[in-house]
Design an enzyme around this catalytic site. Structure first.
Site, PDB file in Angstrom:
ATOM      1  N   GLU A  81       0.824  -1.221   0.000  1.00  0.00           N
ATOM      2  CA  GLU A  81       0.000   0.000   0.000  1.00  0.00           C
ATOM      3  C   GLU A  81       0.856   1.268   0.000  1.00  0.00           C
ATOM      4  O   GLU A  81       0.363   2.345   0.329  1.00  0.00           O
ATOM      5  CB  GLU A  81      -0.910   0.015   1.236  1.00  0.00           C
ATOM      6  CG  GLU A  81      -1.752  -1.215   1.435  1.00  0.00           C
ATOM      7  CD  GLU A  81      -2.978  -1.250   0.545  1.00  0.00           C
ATOM      8  OE1 GLU A  81      -3.016  -0.528  -0.465  1.00  0.00           O
ATOM      9  OE2 GLU A  81      -3.884  -2.011   0.875  1.00  0.00           O
ATOM     10  N   HIS A 100      -2.668   3.248   7.921  1.00  0.00           N
ATOM     11  CA  HIS A 100      -3.726   2.593   7.153  1.00  0.00           C
ATOM     12  C   HIS A 100      -4.062   1.273   7.831  1.00  0.00           C
ATOM     13  O   HIS A 100      -3.155   0.538   8.245  1.00  0.00           O
ATOM     14  CB  HIS A 100      -3.260   2.335   5.711  1.00  0.00           C
ATOM     15  CG  HIS A 100      -4.093   1.319   4.986  1.00  0.00           C
ATOM     16  ND1 HIS A 100      -5.438   1.487   4.793  1.00  0.00           N
ATOM     17  CD2 HIS A 100      -3.781   0.128   4.436  1.00  0.00           C
ATOM     18  CE1 HIS A 100      -5.913   0.426   4.143  1.00  0.00           C
ATOM     19  NE2 HIS A 100      -4.929  -0.406   3.914  1.00  0.00           N
ATOM     20  N   HIS A 102      -7.380  -2.024   8.417  1.00  0.00           N
ATOM     21  CA  HIS A 102      -8.677  -2.617   8.083  1.00  0.00           C
ATOM     22  C   HIS A 102      -9.456  -2.780   9.387  1.00  0.00           C
ATOM     23  O   HIS A 102      -9.898  -3.877   9.717  1.00  0.00           O
ATOM     24  CB  HIS A 102      -8.491  -3.972   7.400  1.00  0.00           C
ATOM     25  CG  HIS A 102      -7.635  -3.923   6.163  1.00  0.00           C
ATOM     26  ND1 HIS A 102      -7.249  -5.058   5.491  1.00  0.00           N
ATOM     27  CD2 HIS A 102      -7.096  -2.875   5.489  1.00  0.00           C
ATOM     28  CE1 HIS A 102      -6.506  -4.712   4.438  1.00  0.00           C
ATOM     29  NE2 HIS A 102      -6.389  -3.393   4.426  1.00  0.00           N
ATOM     30  N   TYR A 121     -20.725  15.131  16.571  1.00  0.00           N
ATOM     31  CA  TYR A 121     -19.826  16.250  16.238  1.00  0.00           C
ATOM     32  C   TYR A 121     -18.377  15.829  16.071  1.00  0.00           C
ATOM     33  O   TYR A 121     -17.590  16.512  15.417  1.00  0.00           O
ATOM     34  CB  TYR A 121     -19.961  17.379  17.273  1.00  0.00           C
ATOM     35  CG  TYR A 121     -19.331  17.070  18.619  1.00  0.00           C
ATOM     36  CD1 TYR A 121     -20.086  16.525  19.645  1.00  0.00           C
ATOM     37  CD2 TYR A 121     -17.982  17.309  18.842  1.00  0.00           C
ATOM     38  CE1 TYR A 121     -19.512  16.231  20.869  1.00  0.00           C
ATOM     39  CE2 TYR A 121     -17.393  17.016  20.064  1.00  0.00           C
ATOM     40  CZ  TYR A 121     -18.169  16.471  21.076  1.00  0.00           C
ATOM     41  OH  TYR A 121     -17.594  16.181  22.281  1.00  0.00           O
ATOM     42  N   HIS A 163     -12.592  -2.143   1.836  1.00  0.00           N
ATOM     43  CA  HIS A 163     -11.161  -2.250   2.158  1.00  0.00           C
ATOM     44  C   HIS A 163     -10.866  -1.855   3.610  1.00  0.00           C
ATOM     45  O   HIS A 163     -10.519  -2.722   4.407  1.00  0.00           O
ATOM     46  CB  HIS A 163     -10.381  -1.376   1.154  1.00  0.00           C
ATOM     47  CG  HIS A 163      -8.902  -1.514   1.257  1.00  0.00           C
ATOM     48  ND1 HIS A 163      -8.056  -1.262   0.199  1.00  0.00           N
ATOM     49  CD2 HIS A 163      -8.083  -1.839   2.293  1.00  0.00           C
ATOM     50  CE1 HIS A 163      -6.802  -1.455   0.583  1.00  0.00           C
ATOM     51  NE2 HIS A 163      -6.803  -1.802   1.842  1.00  0.00           N
ATOM     52  N   TYR A 216      -9.623  23.225  20.600  1.00  0.00           N
ATOM     53  CA  TYR A 216      -9.772  21.987  21.367  1.00  0.00           C
ATOM     54  C   TYR A 216      -8.397  21.437  21.728  1.00  0.00           C
ATOM     55  O   TYR A 216      -7.534  21.272  20.853  1.00  0.00           O
ATOM     56  CB  TYR A 216     -10.538  21.004  20.479  1.00  0.00           C
ATOM     57  CG  TYR A 216     -10.960  19.709  21.116  1.00  0.00           C
ATOM     58  CD1 TYR A 216     -11.900  19.677  22.119  1.00  0.00           C
ATOM     59  CD2 TYR A 216     -10.445  18.499  20.655  1.00  0.00           C
ATOM     60  CE1 TYR A 216     -12.319  18.480  22.657  1.00  0.00           C
ATOM     61  CE2 TYR A 216     -10.859  17.295  21.176  1.00  0.00           C
ATOM     62  CZ  TYR A 216     -11.788  17.292  22.187  1.00  0.00           C
ATOM     63  OH  TYR A 216     -12.200  16.108  22.709  1.00  0.00           O
TER      64      TYR A 216
HETATM   65 ZN    ZN Z   1      -5.186  -2.303   3.062  1.00  0.00          ZN
END
Ligand code: ZN
Length: 238
Positions: A81, A100, A102, A121, A163, A216
């Protein structure tokens, strides 16, 4: 491509921090096996976790250095990826880290090709009034990277159809915390949907929330003039 001195040089500390962040993905329940990947910007490009290596086997020398032309150095192949990480950085020059994964609830929503609207929110944590789901494309392809960039827009996280999710931030800790936040929101949204469609906050309120998010987590000395009064912060008396 030229060096960017606003990011650290390659070295054992940043490689170690990438490994710790990858292991935190497992510990936080955001990934299982080798399906997640983590990267951090360095002055010559970025460092990314390798292809298909269990997190417990990761060592500093298995983290792969890539440049912003998409070339890598060393004997170890980068994560399949890698292109999404590269295109995330190209789209957002200030971004220092990308995660990244899953994660189960975000992936469940993404399999319905649904983003996360302003049912709560906290969708503002991704920098906008909703979190989009990118169009489907095969993993590791340029088409997926392009779909991701379109879904991100000005935001720093999106779902990826059928994905998972991807999130960025100025540091590895912040990118991980955005990914965790996206997973929490997906979980809450799926729960809310069991009673029907939840109430969605309108654009005016979300614009207000996004303004408020700029203060914040900041201390008063970090706020711009007038922000403390505008955002109803408590008055300091001692
Ligand atoms: Zn992936």
């Amino acid at each position: 491509m030229s060096e960017n001195s606003s990011f650290p040089a390659d070295g054992p500390d940043v490689r170690r921090e990438i490994i710790e962040t990858a292991r935190a993905l497992s510990r936080l329940g955001l990934t299982k096996g080798t399906s997640g990947n983590v990267s951090a910007r360095i002055n010559s490009g970025f460092l990314v976790t390798p292809s298909g290596t269990p997190y417990e086997d990761l060592r500093e020398d298995k983290i792969v250095a890539m440049d912003l032309d998409g070339c890598y150095r060393g004997d170890v192949l980068p994560s399949s990826e890698w292109r999404m990480h590269l295109d995330f950085y190209l789209a957002k020059p200030a971004c220092g880290a990308v995660v990244h994964c899953h994660s189960p609830r975000a992936t469940a929503l993404a399999c319905h090709r649904r983003g996360i609207p302003a049912f709560h929110y906290m969708v503002a944590l991704a920098g906008g009034d909703r979190i989009e789901c990118a169009d489907y494309a095969t993993f590791g392809t340029r088409a997926l990277s392009e779909a991701m960039a379109a879904a991100l827009g000005e935001r720093n996280a999106c779902l990826l159809a059928n994905h998972g999710q991807i999130a960025g931030g100025p540091t590895l800790g912040k990118a991980l915390s955005v990914a965790e936040g996206v997973e929490d929101l997906a979980d809450q949204y799926l729960s809310a949907l069991t009673l029907g469609d939840p109430v969605i906050l309108d654009a005016t309120e979300m614009a207000n929330i996004l303004k408020k998010f700029k203060s914040y987590g900041k201390q008063t000395n970090e706020l711009e003039d007038g922000q403390a009064a505008a955002f109803e912060l408590p008055k300091r008396v001692g």
